[in-house]
Design a protein around this motif. Structure first.
Motif, PDB file in Angstrom:
ATOM      1  N   ASN A 158       3.381  11.627   2.218  1.00 44.76           N
ATOM      2  CA  ASN A 158       3.104  10.419   2.410  1.00 44.76           C
ATOM      3  C   ASN A 158       2.813   9.932   3.757  1.00 44.76           C
ATOM      4  N   ALA A 159       2.210   8.518   3.893  1.00 44.20           N
ATOM      5  CA  ALA A 159       1.898   7.837   5.148  1.00 44.20           C
ATOM      6  C   ALA A 159       3.542   7.980   5.879  1.00 44.20           C
ATOM      7  N   SER A 160       3.524   8.576   7.105  1.00 52.40           N
ATOM      8  CA  SER A 160       4.481   8.794   7.949  1.00 52.40           C
ATOM      9  C   SER A 160       5.318   7.233   8.502  1.00 52.40           C
ATOM     10  N   LEU A 161       6.227   7.137   7.965  1.00 49.12           N
ATOM     11  CA  LEU A 161       6.986   5.930   8.545  1.00 49.12           C
ATOM     12  C   LEU A 161       7.132   5.857   9.963  1.00 49.12           C
ATOM     13  N   GLU A 162       7.263   6.794  10.900  1.00 50.68           N
ATOM     14  CA  GLU A 162       7.572   6.695  12.153  1.00 50.68           C
ATOM     15  C   GLU A 162       6.131   6.449  12.899  1.00 50.68           C
ATOM     16  N   GLU A 163       5.081   6.836  12.250  1.00 39.98           N
ATOM     17  CA  GLU A 163       3.669   6.851  12.800  1.00 39.98           C
ATOM     18  C   GLU A 163       3.218   5.318  12.429  1.00 39.98           C
ATOM     19  N   ILE A 164       3.294   4.938  11.375  1.00 37.35           N
ATOM     20  CA  ILE A 164       2.958   3.506  11.298  1.00 37.35           C
ATOM     21  C   ILE A 164       3.781   2.670  11.946  1.00 37.35           C
ATOM     22  N   VAL A 165       5.054   2.672  12.201  1.00 40.67           N
ATOM     23  CA  VAL A 165       5.735   1.755  12.873  1.00 40.67           C
ATOM     24  C   VAL A 165       5.507   1.603  14.401  1.00 40.67           C
ATOM     25  N   MET A 166       5.163   2.732  15.111  1.00 38.11           N
ATOM     26  CA  MET A 166       4.901   3.128  16.514  1.00 38.11           C
ATOM     27  C   MET A 166       3.320   2.575  16.640  1.00 38.11           C
ATOM     28  N   ALA A 167       2.655   2.814  15.888  1.00 36.91           N
ATOM     29  CA  ALA A 167       1.181   2.476  15.697  1.00 36.91           C
ATOM     30  C   ALA A 167       1.141   1.044  16.150  1.00 36.91           C
ATOM     31  N   MET A 168       1.950   0.206  15.465  1.00 36.09           N
ATOM     32  CA  MET A 168       1.892  -1.052  15.515  1.00 36.09           C
ATOM     33  C   MET A 168       2.675  -1.751  16.871  1.00 36.09           C
ATOM     34  N   ARG A 169       3.547  -0.777  17.205  1.00 36.81           N
ATOM     35  CA  ARG A 169       4.342  -1.367  18.492  1.00 36.81           C
ATOM     36  C   ARG A 169       3.612  -0.898  19.492  1.00 36.81           C
ATOM     37  N   VAL A 170       2.930   0.186  19.712  1.00 39.25           N
ATOM     38  CA  VAL A 170       2.196   0.770  20.856  1.00 39.25           C
ATOM     39  C   VAL A 170       0.861  -0.020  20.959  1.00 39.25           C
ATOM     40  N   ARG A 171       0.266  -0.622  19.839  1.00 41.59           N
ATOM     41  CA  ARG A 171      -1.076  -1.276  19.816  1.00 41.59           C
ATOM     42  C   ARG A 171      -0.808  -2.709  19.208  1.00 41.59           C
ATOM     43  N   PRO A 172      -0.164  -3.680  19.636  1.00 40.27           N
ATOM     44  CA  PRO A 172      -0.074  -4.905  19.163  1.00 40.27           C
ATOM     45  C   PRO A 172      -1.488  -5.644  19.610  1.00 40.27           C
ATOM     46  N   ASP A 173      -2.390  -5.202  20.100  1.00 42.87           N
ATOM     47  CA  ASP A 173      -3.646  -5.802  20.164  1.00 42.87           C
ATOM     48  C   ASP A 173      -4.495  -5.833  19.093  1.00 42.87           C
ATOM     49  N   ARG A 174      -4.334  -4.406  18.591  1.00 44.01           N
ATOM     50  CA  ARG A 174      -5.128  -4.204  17.171  1.00 44.01           C
ATOM     51  C   ARG A 174      -4.092  -4.498  15.971  1.00 44.01           C
ATOM     52  N   TYR A 175      -2.851  -4.576  16.043  1.00 40.67           N
ATOM     53  CA  TYR A 175      -2.013  -4.813  15.008  1.00 40.67           C
ATOM     54  C   TYR A 175      -0.934  -5.819  15.270  1.00 40.67           C
ATOM     55  N   PRO A 176      -1.379  -6.864  15.283  1.00 36.79           N
ATOM     56  CA  PRO A 176      -0.250  -8.021  15.674  1.00 36.79           C
ATOM     57  C   PRO A 176       0.626  -8.049  14.635  1.00 36.79           C
ATOM     58  N   ALA A 232       0.652  -1.248  -0.041  1.00 35.44           N
ATOM     59  CA  ALA A 232       0.263   0.268   0.042  1.00 35.44           C
ATOM     60  C   ALA A 232       0.870   1.287  -0.173  1.00 35.44           C
ATOM     61  N   HIS A 233       0.394   2.408  -0.798  1.00 36.81           N
ATOM     62  CA  HIS A 233       1.201   3.466  -0.720  1.00 36.81           C
ATOM     63  C   HIS A 233      -0.033   4.579  -0.797  1.00 36.81           C
ATOM     64  N   CYS A 234       0.045   5.244   0.479  1.00 34.89           N
ATOM     65  CA  CYS A 234      -0.846   6.230   0.684  1.00 34.89           C
ATOM     66  C   CYS A 234      -0.450   7.631   0.895  1.00 34.89           C
ATOM     67  N   HIS A 235      -1.241   8.417   0.135  1.00 30.27           N
ATOM     68  CA  HIS A 235      -1.044  10.017   0.318  1.00 30.27           C
ATOM     69  C   HIS A 235      -2.162  10.737   1.363  1.00 30.27           C
ATOM     70  N   ASP A 236      -1.547  11.745   1.750  1.00 33.50           N
ATOM     71  CA  ASP A 236      -2.328  12.335   2.970  1.00 33.50           C
ATOM     72  C   ASP A 236      -3.189  13.660   2.509  1.00 33.50           C
ATOM     73  N   ASP A 237      -3.746  13.830   1.391  1.00 31.97           N
ATOM     74  CA  ASP A 237      -4.405  14.692   0.992  1.00 31.97           C
ATOM     75  C   ASP A 237      -5.647  15.327   1.930  1.00 31.97           C
ATOM     76  N   LEU A 238      -6.086  13.991   2.398  1.00 39.38           N
ATOM     77  CA  LEU A 238      -7.360  14.219   3.401  1.00 39.38           C
ATOM     78  C   LEU A 238      -6.925  13.622   5.217  1.00 39.38           C
ATOM     79  N   GLY A 239      -5.320  13.784   5.082  1.00 42.57           N
ATOM     80  CA  GLY A 239      -5.171  13.352   6.226  1.00 42.57           C
ATOM     81  C   GLY A 239      -5.174  12.021   6.869  1.00 42.57           C
TER      82      GLY A 239
END
Length: 443
Positions: free
Chosen positions: A240-258, A203-210
């Protein structure tokens, strides 16, 4: 960790990120950033668009020759000249990938490319076959996928998989999709494209709508196992989608993103800082994960909680992303607890009455300036507590006791003029029972 599926982090800071106005990098700067991305642990680095210029070709070739661990990719349109140029730039890479793309939406086909759907199918298949003749690892992106007719999109993907594509990247090129759209599209592709189960979906997502990060995370949940992203979220238009936000979302919320990634999160902050240094473009202070204020607290209720237990207001530690520590910013929203702690750090032990006197003058000062610095606090201590103690003790007594430096000299910096603007009730002591506690401040 062993039971979690791996999500490939495909960093396109050096390609899509660099395409944003003002972010252009020389070959030397690209190589420097590529070293940092390698240290960060990304799985793939898209180093550039070699056909764009001689400088970009040289940059891609330099990265391909020097950076050996991650996959090194470069972008090509679906034409022979582009694909051959990419291979010339990548041929020395330890793990090369040719990434070719072609628009699939009717809007792009009619108005930009001026070709038919059949021509699109032919060009896409031919480009992937040519890329495959040079390189085993071939990625295909149907540009503007989220505004394409799903039936035709699946037809294109079927053709390129048959031609040898190993990764199918689904771009939300103009940031049009919302998370439910993107999830539906991924489910449709997985259901209707023959052979897709053997292919990595990206997936390659742009942030025009945030929504770039939200769409990327939704795509992962729908079965995508590669995300294309950039440091600081830089990229065309809104980024683009922020690398640091994607990585930390998975790290902080493994219950939702295992899922897990190979990214070393403790290096995120340094990667962000290096990119800002190279491009000269700073991230906004409130940027998630790496912004200046991401771990800063000014409101008294927050500061009081942070002092008692950082978990009250921080869902991750600053150190987990490479930030040295949290900051308690002293301003007009701060409370007594944070001010008292800062006075102790400066070496001064104050009783409650003295802290109250300081605090009320502090609020008056903070109303006039954005942030109260240490020298302002020292001035307030000298003017307020020093004067109070002088009236209660003999001339031989020490005015202010310092545990770190008894000889610390205090130099007024025009704080009197600011403090004198406060009402009389603020400038004088008030009975402790009548005072509002820290948890009431900054709500």
């Amino acid at each position: 960790m062993a039971t979690r599926e791996h999500v490939t982090i495909f960093d396109t800071t050096l390609r899509d990120g660099e395409q944003s106005p003002g972010y252009s990098m020389t070959a030397d700067k690209k190589l420097r950033m590529a070293h940092e991305l390698d240290r960060l642990g990304v799985d793939a680095i898209e180093a550039g668009f070699p056909i764009a210029s001689r400088g970009d070709f040289d940059a891609v070739r330099a990265v391909a020759r020097v950076i050996r661990r991650p996959v090194i990719a470069a972008l090509a349109r679906c034409c022979r000249q582009d694909v051959e140029q990419v291979w010339r730039a990548l041929e020395a890479a330890a793990r090369p990938r040719i990434h070719t793309f072609l628009a699939t939406s009717d809007l792009h086909l009619r108005h930009k490319l001026k070709i038919s759907r059949q021509q699109c199918l032919d060009w896409a298949g031919e480009a992937v076959r040519l890329a495959k003749s040079f390189c085993e690892d071939v990625e295909f992106s149907p540009e503007d996928a989220t505004r394409s007719d799903p039936e035709f999109l699946c037809e294109v993907l079927t053709v390129v998989i048959e031609a040898g594509a190993t990764t199918i990247n689904i771009p939300d090129t103009v940031g049009f999709a919302v998370p439910s759209d993107f999830a539906d599209l991924i489910h449709t592709i997985r259901r209707r494209v023959p052979g897709i189960e053997q292919i990595t979906i990206s997936a390659h997502c742009h942030d025009d709508l945030g929504l770039a990060v939200a769409n990327s995370l939704t795509a992962i949940g729908a079965g995508v196992r590669q995300v294309e992203c950039t440091i600081n979220g830089i990229g065309e238009r809104a980024g683009n989608a922020s690398l640091e936000e994607i990585v930390m979302a998975m790290r902080v919320r493994p219950d939702r993103y295992p899922y897990h990634t190979a990214v070393i999160s403790e290096n995120l902050f340094s990667a962000s800082r290096l990119l800002s240094e190279i491009t000269g473009a700073q991230v906004q202070p409130n940027k998630a994960i790496v912004g200046r204020n991401a771990f800063a607290h000014e409101a008294g209720i927050h500061q009081d909680g942070m002092i008692k237990n950082p978990l009250t207001y921080e869902i991750m530690t600053p150190q987990s992303v490479g930030v040295p520590g949290a900051l308690l910013i002293l301003g007009k929203h701060s409370g007594r607890h944070a001010l008292g702690l800062r006075c102790e750090q400066l070496g001064f032990q104050l009783d409650r009455r003295e802290l109250d006197l300081i605090y009320r003058r502090f609020i008056a000062v903070a109303d006039n300036i954005k942030a109260v610095e240490d020298h302002h606090i020292l001035d307030l201590i000298e003017e307020t507590v020093g004067a109070s103690r002088s009236s209660e003790t003999s001339a031989d007594d020490t005015v202010v006791q310092s545990h770190t430096d008894p000889t610390l000299s205090l130099h007024p910096r025009n704080i009197k003029d600011i403090g004198s603007q406060a009402p009389a009730s603020v400038m004088t002591g008030v009975d402790e029972s009548e005072q509002q506690e820290d948890y009431l401040w900054g709500v």
